[in-house]
Design a protein around this motif. Sequence first.
Motif, PDB file in Angstrom:
ATOM      1  N   GLU A 187       0.838  -1.209   0.000  1.00 11.47           N
ATOM      2  CA  GLU A 187       0.000   0.000   0.000  1.00 11.47           C
ATOM      3  C   GLU A 187       0.870   1.255   0.000  1.00 11.47           C
ATOM      4  O   GLU A 187       0.606   2.201  -0.748  1.00 11.47           O
ATOM      5  CB  GLU A 187      -0.928  -0.002   1.216  1.00 11.47           C
ATOM      6  N   LYS A 188       1.907   1.262   0.816  1.00 13.50           N
ATOM      7  CA  LYS A 188       2.801   2.422   0.891  1.00 13.50           C
ATOM      8  C   LYS A 188       3.521   2.654  -0.438  1.00 13.50           C
ATOM      9  O   LYS A 188       3.705   3.795  -0.856  1.00 13.50           O
ATOM     10  CB  LYS A 188       3.825   2.232   2.020  1.00 13.50           C
ATOM     11  N   PHE A 189       3.904   1.565  -1.083  1.00 12.75           N
ATOM     12  CA  PHE A 189       4.579   1.681  -2.372  1.00 12.75           C
ATOM     13  C   PHE A 189       3.636   2.296  -3.411  1.00 12.75           C
ATOM     14  O   PHE A 189       4.017   3.191  -4.166  1.00 12.75           O
ATOM     15  CB  PHE A 189       5.073   0.306  -2.834  1.00 12.75           C
ATOM     16  N   HIS A 190       2.404   1.833  -3.428  1.00 14.75           N
ATOM     17  CA  HIS A 190       1.439   2.354  -4.399  1.00 14.75           C
ATOM     18  C   HIS A 190       1.063   3.804  -4.094  1.00 14.75           C
ATOM     19  O   HIS A 190       0.762   4.573  -5.018  1.00 14.75           O
ATOM     20  CB  HIS A 190       0.224   1.433  -4.503  1.00 14.75           C
ATOM     21  N   MET A 191       1.108   4.181  -2.836  1.00 16.71           N
ATOM     22  CA  MET A 191       0.912   5.592  -2.479  1.00 16.71           C
ATOM     23  C   MET A 191       2.011   6.443  -3.116  1.00 16.71           C
ATOM     24  O   MET A 191       1.733   7.501  -3.680  1.00 16.71           O
ATOM     25  CB  MET A 191       0.909   5.766  -0.952  1.00 16.71           C
ATOM     26  N   LEU A 192       3.246   5.966  -3.026  1.00 21.57           N
ATOM     27  CA  LEU A 192       4.368   6.688  -3.635  1.00 21.57           C
ATOM     28  C   LEU A 192       4.171   6.822  -5.142  1.00 21.57           C
ATOM     29  O   LEU A 192       4.407   7.893  -5.715  1.00 21.57           O
ATOM     30  CB  LEU A 192       5.695   5.976  -3.351  1.00 21.57           C
ATOM     31  N   LEU A 193       3.756   5.745  -5.772  1.00 22.15           N
ATOM     32  CA  LEU A 193       3.550   5.760  -7.223  1.00 22.15           C
ATOM     33  C   LEU A 193       2.479   6.761  -7.643  1.00 22.15           C
ATOM     34  O   LEU A 193       2.561   7.356  -8.714  1.00 22.15           O
ATOM     35  CB  LEU A 193       3.164   4.371  -7.735  1.00 22.15           C
ATOM     36  N   SER A 194       1.496   6.958  -6.785  1.00 21.68           N
ATOM     37  CA  SER A 194       0.413   7.886  -7.131  1.00 21.68           C
ATOM     38  C   SER A 194       0.700   9.312  -6.658  1.00 21.68           C
ATOM     39  O   SER A 194      -0.164  10.179  -6.741  1.00 21.68           O
ATOM     40  CB  SER A 194      -0.919   7.385  -6.568  1.00 21.68           C
ATOM     41  N   GLY A 195       1.927   9.530  -6.150  1.00 19.90           N
ATOM     42  CA  GLY A 195       2.325  10.880  -5.763  1.00 19.90           C
ATOM     43  C   GLY A 195       1.990  11.259  -4.327  1.00 19.90           C
ATOM     44  O   GLY A 195       2.225  12.396  -3.911  1.00 19.90           O
TER      45      GLY A 195
END
Length: 135
Positions: free
Chosen positions: A107-115
């Motif tokens: 989840e944290k990684f995908h948060m980073l990907l979405s800015g």
Amino acid sequence: KEFKRVFGDCNVPARFRANPKLGRWVVGLRTKYARVQKGGRAPAITPERVKSLNELGFSWVEQQPKGLFDKRYHELRQFRAESGNCDVPETYERNPRLGAWVRSIREKFHMLLSGESSDLTSDQITRLENIGFSF
């Protein structure tokens, strides 16, 4: 050498569930090395063996996890050694916290990907990628 190939380092834990014999061997080696460092004798610890293990990056002192990330990362490495992958089920009965942590990391990684902001660092991402973790 195989442990380093799989995990990227030579920090074999004393209680390595995937290969208890390797864990015991490493404990014995570390104990003998400590004895030699204090002026004692240990015939198995030759200068050549020390040099060879140092070149490999062997950890003469077991590195203990420093925080929650390191603790769970260590558990993930154990899981990978036993299962051959980093695909911890969310409802992993043997270690429910590890399954929840893996979900959280993704989840944290995908948060980073979405800015969005996240406390997942690039160093942590690299460490996870190095052991075959899929985000």
